[in-house]
Design a protein around this motif. Sequence first.
Motif: not given
Length: 130
Positions: A28-33, A38-58
């Motif tokens: 899990d790689i997480t940082y604040e935009e 242009g995404l100030e106030g958004v937290t971005t997380t890259f989840r890297v597992e196997g052959d899949v990367i999931t990008l989640t923004r909150d």
Amino acid sequence: TQKYPDQEPEVIELVTEGTMEFQDGGWDITYEESELTGLEGVTTTFRVEGDVITLTRDGGLASQMVFQEGVFHESLYRTDFGFAMMVTVCAGKVKYHLTDEGGYIDLNYSIEIEQSTAGYIEYYLQIKAK
């Protein structure tokens, strides 16, 4: 890099602090935009597992995009202003090398809105431990 039809490519380079943690079989790689993206106030997380990367923004928007080479994935993209749309992403490249010392994620994908290609995005994240 973001490329949209009839527009010059937009390249953003961002250096920021974040966290990188190995848990439950993946990274899990997480940082604040920032204002720069242009995404100030958004937290971005890259989840890297196997052959899949999931990008989640909150935060000011909520989205989750799943990247797997050659596979189409649908996701809901919502903003705090009540705007929501279904987007489809198809990754052309999903590469990474991660260790406790850092590494990289190299990802590119097309994005479709209502079955029309809306743009092409390339991410290259270089991760370094402190």
